[in-house]
Design a protein around this motif. Structure first.
Motif, PDB file in Angstrom:
ATOM      1  N   LYS A  59      36.705  -7.816  65.781  1.00 58.40           N
ATOM      2  CA  LYS A  59      37.871  -7.420  65.164  1.00 58.40           C
ATOM      3  C   LYS A  59      38.280  -5.872  65.393  1.00 58.40           C
ATOM      4  O   LYS A  59      37.174  -5.249  65.284  1.00 58.40           O
ATOM      5  CB  LYS A  59      37.620  -7.457  63.598  1.00 58.40           C
ATOM      6  CG  LYS A  59      37.230  -9.320  63.183  1.00 58.40           C
ATOM      7  CD  LYS A  59      37.144  -9.415  61.647  1.00 58.40           C
ATOM      8  CE  LYS A  59      37.037 -10.748  61.423  1.00 58.40           C
ATOM      9  NZ  LYS A  59      36.670 -11.028  59.914  1.00 58.40           N
ATOM     10  N   MET A  60      39.212  -5.545  65.734  1.00 52.32           N
ATOM     11  CA  MET A  60      39.885  -4.233  66.056  1.00 52.32           C
ATOM     12  C   MET A  60      41.116  -3.940  65.437  1.00 52.32           C
ATOM     13  O   MET A  60      42.077  -3.940  65.996  1.00 52.32           O
ATOM     14  CB  MET A  60      39.621  -4.184  67.658  1.00 52.32           C
ATOM     15  CG  MET A  60      38.447  -4.230  68.071  1.00 52.32           C
ATOM     16  SD  MET A  60      38.504  -4.097  70.112  1.00 52.32           S
ATOM     17  CE  MET A  60      38.804  -2.128  70.155  1.00 52.32           C
ATOM     18  N   TYR A  61      40.965  -3.889  64.057  1.00 53.07           N
ATOM     19  CA  TYR A  61      42.428  -3.502  63.369  1.00 53.07           C
ATOM     20  C   TYR A  61      42.560  -2.190  63.407  1.00 53.07           C
ATOM     21  O   TYR A  61      42.058  -1.227  63.289  1.00 53.07           O
ATOM     22  CB  TYR A  61      42.412  -3.955  61.762  1.00 53.07           C
ATOM     23  CG  TYR A  61      41.878  -5.410  61.622  1.00 53.07           C
ATOM     24  CD1 TYR A  61      42.920  -6.213  62.116  1.00 53.07           C
ATOM     25  CD2 TYR A  61      40.784  -5.872  61.019  1.00 53.07           C
ATOM     26  CE1 TYR A  61      42.696  -7.741  61.708  1.00 53.07           C
ATOM     27  CE2 TYR A  61      40.492  -7.093  60.838  1.00 53.07           C
ATOM     28  CZ  TYR A  61      41.528  -8.338  61.011  1.00 53.07           C
ATOM     29  OH  TYR A  61      41.497  -9.399  60.820  1.00 53.07           O
ATOM     30  N   ASP A  62      43.930  -2.013  63.812  1.00 54.77           N
ATOM     31  CA  ASP A  62      44.542  -0.546  63.879  1.00 54.77           C
ATOM     32  C   ASP A  62      46.100  -0.584  63.381  1.00 54.77           C
ATOM     33  O   ASP A  62      46.864  -1.231  64.181  1.00 54.77           O
ATOM     34  CB  ASP A  62      44.227  -0.092  65.194  1.00 54.77           C
ATOM     35  CG  ASP A  62      44.797   1.420  65.391  1.00 54.77           C
ATOM     36  OD1 ASP A  62      44.997   2.051  64.275  1.00 54.77           O
ATOM     37  OD2 ASP A  62      44.982   1.969  66.328  1.00 54.77           O
ATOM     38  N   ASP A  63      46.407  -0.034  62.285  1.00 56.84           N
ATOM     39  CA  ASP A  63      47.887  -0.118  62.145  1.00 56.84           C
ATOM     40  C   ASP A  63      48.321  -1.327  61.560  1.00 56.84           C
ATOM     41  O   ASP A  63      49.237  -1.881  62.063  1.00 56.84           O
ATOM     42  CB  ASP A  63      48.742   0.731  63.080  1.00 56.84           C
ATOM     43  CG  ASP A  63      48.521   2.277  63.138  1.00 56.84           C
ATOM     44  OD1 ASP A  63      47.884   2.647  62.064  1.00 56.84           O
ATOM     45  OD2 ASP A  63      48.417   2.777  64.060  1.00 56.84           O
ATOM     46  N   VAL A  64      47.455  -2.179  61.009  1.00 56.69           N
ATOM     47  CA  VAL A  64      47.856  -3.608  60.528  1.00 56.69           C
ATOM     48  C   VAL A  64      47.856  -3.829  59.000  1.00 56.69           C
ATOM     49  O   VAL A  64      46.930  -3.051  58.423  1.00 56.69           O
ATOM     50  CB  VAL A  64      46.677  -4.754  61.070  1.00 56.69           C
ATOM     51  CG1 VAL A  64      46.998  -5.833  60.653  1.00 56.69           C
ATOM     52  CG2 VAL A  64      46.580  -4.556  62.625  1.00 56.69           C
ATOM     53  N   PRO A  65      49.194  -4.222  58.500  1.00 64.11           N
ATOM     54  CA  PRO A  65      49.251  -4.304  57.084  1.00 64.11           C
ATOM     55  C   PRO A  65      48.020  -5.025  56.542  1.00 64.11           C
ATOM     56  O   PRO A  65      47.497  -5.848  56.985  1.00 64.11           O
ATOM     57  CB  PRO A  65      50.541  -5.030  56.832  1.00 64.11           C
ATOM     58  CG  PRO A  65      51.345  -4.781  58.245  1.00 64.11           C
ATOM     59  CD  PRO A  65      50.202  -4.669  59.123  1.00 64.11           C
ATOM     60  N   ILE A 109      39.745 -17.780  71.195  1.00 63.80           N
ATOM     61  CA  ILE A 109      40.958 -17.575  70.192  1.00 63.80           C
ATOM     62  C   ILE A 109      41.263 -16.174  70.194  1.00 63.80           C
ATOM     63  O   ILE A 109      40.263 -15.410  69.748  1.00 63.80           O
ATOM     64  CB  ILE A 109      40.861 -18.152  68.770  1.00 63.80           C
ATOM     65  CG1 ILE A 109      40.401 -19.536  68.883  1.00 63.80           C
ATOM     66  CG2 ILE A 109      42.162 -17.837  68.149  1.00 63.80           C
ATOM     67  CD1 ILE A 109      40.113 -20.169  67.539  1.00 63.80           C
ATOM     68  N   ARG A 110      42.512 -15.758  70.701  1.00 64.46           N
ATOM     69  CA  ARG A 110      42.863 -13.976  70.675  1.00 64.46           C
ATOM     70  C   ARG A 110      43.963 -14.102  69.845  1.00 64.46           C
ATOM     71  O   ARG A 110      45.003 -14.738  69.643  1.00 64.46           O
ATOM     72  CB  ARG A 110      43.542 -14.050  72.106  1.00 64.46           C
ATOM     73  CG  ARG A 110      43.646 -12.614  72.264  1.00 64.46           C
ATOM     74  CD  ARG A 110      44.263 -12.350  73.656  1.00 64.46           C
ATOM     75  NE  ARG A 110      44.669 -10.819  74.047  1.00 64.46           N
ATOM     76  CZ  ARG A 110      45.318 -10.518  74.843  1.00 64.46           C
ATOM     77  NH1 ARG A 110      46.031 -11.276  75.683  1.00 64.46           N
ATOM     78  NH2 ARG A 110      45.447  -8.944  75.092  1.00 64.46           N
ATOM     79  N   VAL A 111      43.724 -12.978  68.702  1.00 62.15           N
ATOM     80  CA  VAL A 111      44.765 -13.159  67.852  1.00 62.15           C
ATOM     81  C   VAL A 111      45.591 -11.787  67.956  1.00 62.15           C
ATOM     82  O   VAL A 111      44.767 -10.586  68.401  1.00 62.15           O
ATOM     83  CB  VAL A 111      44.307 -13.005  66.253  1.00 62.15           C
ATOM     84  CG1 VAL A 111      45.435 -12.934  65.369  1.00 62.15           C
ATOM     85  CG2 VAL A 111      43.552 -14.258  66.082  1.00 62.15           C
ATOM     86  N   LEU A 112      46.839 -11.772  68.095  1.00 66.01           N
ATOM     87  CA  LEU A 112      47.672 -10.350  68.325  1.00 66.01           C
ATOM     88  C   LEU A 112      48.531 -10.078  67.354  1.00 66.01           C
ATOM     89  O   LEU A 112      49.152 -11.026  66.661  1.00 66.01           O
ATOM     90  CB  LEU A 112      48.209 -10.802  69.689  1.00 66.01           C
ATOM     91  CG  LEU A 112      47.832 -10.855  70.913  1.00 66.01           C
ATOM     92  CD1 LEU A 112      47.822 -12.476  71.298  1.00 66.01           C
ATOM     93  CD2 LEU A 112      48.226 -10.223  72.007  1.00 66.01           C
ATOM     94  N   TYR A 113      48.668  -8.927  66.899  1.00 60.86           N
ATOM     95  CA  TYR A 113      49.627  -8.435  65.917  1.00 60.86           C
ATOM     96  C   TYR A 113      50.847  -7.690  66.827  1.00 60.86           C
ATOM     97  O   TYR A 113      50.483  -6.582  67.152  1.00 60.86           O
ATOM     98  CB  TYR A 113      49.093  -7.432  64.749  1.00 60.86           C
ATOM     99  CG  TYR A 113      50.088  -7.091  63.814  1.00 60.86           C
ATOM    100  CD1 TYR A 113      50.695  -7.840  63.041  1.00 60.86           C
ATOM    101  CD2 TYR A 113      50.343  -5.609  63.945  1.00 60.86           C
ATOM    102  CE1 TYR A 113      51.778  -7.463  62.122  1.00 60.86           C
ATOM    103  CE2 TYR A 113      51.182  -5.176  62.959  1.00 60.86           C
ATOM    104  CZ  TYR A 113      51.995  -6.045  62.207  1.00 60.86           C
ATOM    105  OH  TYR A 113      52.952  -5.490  61.197  1.00 60.86           O
ATOM    106  N   ASN A 114      51.934  -7.992  66.715  1.00 57.08           N
ATOM    107  CA  ASN A 114      52.951  -7.158  67.270  1.00 57.08           C
ATOM    108  C   ASN A 114      52.604  -6.968  68.828  1.00 57.08           C
ATOM    109  O   ASN A 114      53.004  -5.956  69.387  1.00 57.08           O
ATOM    110  CB  ASN A 114      53.261  -6.039  66.678  1.00 57.08           C
ATOM    111  CG  ASN A 114      54.045  -6.135  65.305  1.00 57.08           C
ATOM    112  OD1 ASN A 114      54.592  -7.088  65.166  1.00 57.08           O
ATOM    113  ND2 ASN A 114      54.115  -5.131  64.660  1.00 57.08           N
TER     114      ASN A 114
END
Length: 314
Positions: free
Chosen positions: A39-45, A135-140
């Protein structure tokens, strides 16, 4: 907003569909070697991060999956490559049948999130002999989560192919022949390679069919343990097939390149056949992808006209 966090479980290297995904940090947690989550969250609501965490931690299995149909076959996995909404992603047979648990209730919080499904299959030069679904999850468009789940080895050195359990089918098939050869070859699932074949134009009664879990190819039984591939016949209707759950396709056209004799058969969603085929060396616009109950993907090329996925796109 939460700070970025990384969780690693087990092996953190995966080669998938010609692409390599390697974690920035490689570590192992003792006793937990069935799944790998990064997990690598960055600027995710917060709401999006919470929904993705809930889905990946609680509703995508961590256990090794045993795929008993063609959901993990190369053509089906190739057909579903590319980004999907959660709605489409959850319809993919490998996800729906084997990876996703029921009860996820935060899909409305996944705005801007897309999902990609991938696979890892050992090659002769690969040190890692394990099969994975990824499984790859992308945000924007930016990757925020990568998770791999082990797949029980579908083949072994002594068993190069594996097939679904035979399904009942009553009808006849008309043999054509293998390109460059006079007769249609047969597969003998008991005694190995058959030394018998079918003469072109001959009709054969069939009572069962099987599907190769690796290639998604269908075989029709014409004797006790001998089967003829769909590539060498003009099949009759197979109402044991049910094509449903269409999703958007990331491929533009479907090429017909290996049906020089009989043409590419087109199924209706109820398993019946259209009375025409697609000629060899032609391309057809894909409008959507559907799946049968055996995990095989189909490309829709006209209204209720579906071609079995026998091409591998990269």
């Amino acid at each position: 907003m939460k700070k970025s966090k990384i969780i690693l479980l087990g092996v953190a290297f995966l080669v998938t569909l010609g692409l390599s995904f390697t974690s920035p940090t490689q570590a192992a947690t003792a006793g937990q070697d069935t799944a790998t989550t990064i997990k690598m969250y960055d600027d995710v609501p917060e709401s999006v991060q919470s929904a993705v965490d809930d889905l990946m931690d609680n509703y995508i299995t961590d256990n090794t999956i045993d795929v008993t149909d063609a959901s993990f076959s190369r053509p089906t996995m190739s057909a579903v490559m590319g980004g999907h909404s959660y709605s489409d992603f959850s319809k993919i047979p490998l996800v729906k049948k084997y990876l996703l648990k029921s009860g996820f209730a935060k899909s409305d919080q996944l705005q801007g999130v897309t999902f990609e499904l991938a696979d890892h299959r050992p090659s002769s030069a690969d040190m890692d002999r394990t099969y994975y679904a990824g499984i790859r999850v992308l945000y924007n468009g930016k990757q925020i989560v990568w998770k791999t789940v082990k797949v029980k080895t579908p083949i072994t050195a002594s068993k190069s192919n594996s097939y679904t359990e035979p399904s009942n089918l009553v009808g006849t098939v008309t043999a054509t022949h293998e390109e460059g050869k006079q007769y249609a070859p047969l597969l003998d699932t008991v005694n190995g390679k058959s030394n018998r074949s079918l003469a072109p134009g001959s009709d054969w009664y069939t009572d069962k069919f099987i599907i190769d879990k690796q290639t998604a190819s269908m075989y029709y039984r014409v004797s006790t343990s001998e089967w003829v591939s769909e590539r060498y016949i003009r099949p009759h209707a197979n109402t044991n097939l049910n094509i449903s759950a269409p999703i958007s396709s990331k491929h533009n056209t479907y090429p017909v390149s290996s049906r020089a004799i009989a043409g590419e058969p087109l199924y209706k969603s109820n398993g019946e056949l259209w009375d025409y085929t697609l000629p060899n060396n032609t391309r057809w616009k894909i409008t959507s992808i559907g799946f049968d109950q055996f995990g095989v993907a189909y490309y829709q090329v006209s209204t209720d006209a579906w071609a079995r996925a026998d091409q591998v796109f990269y």
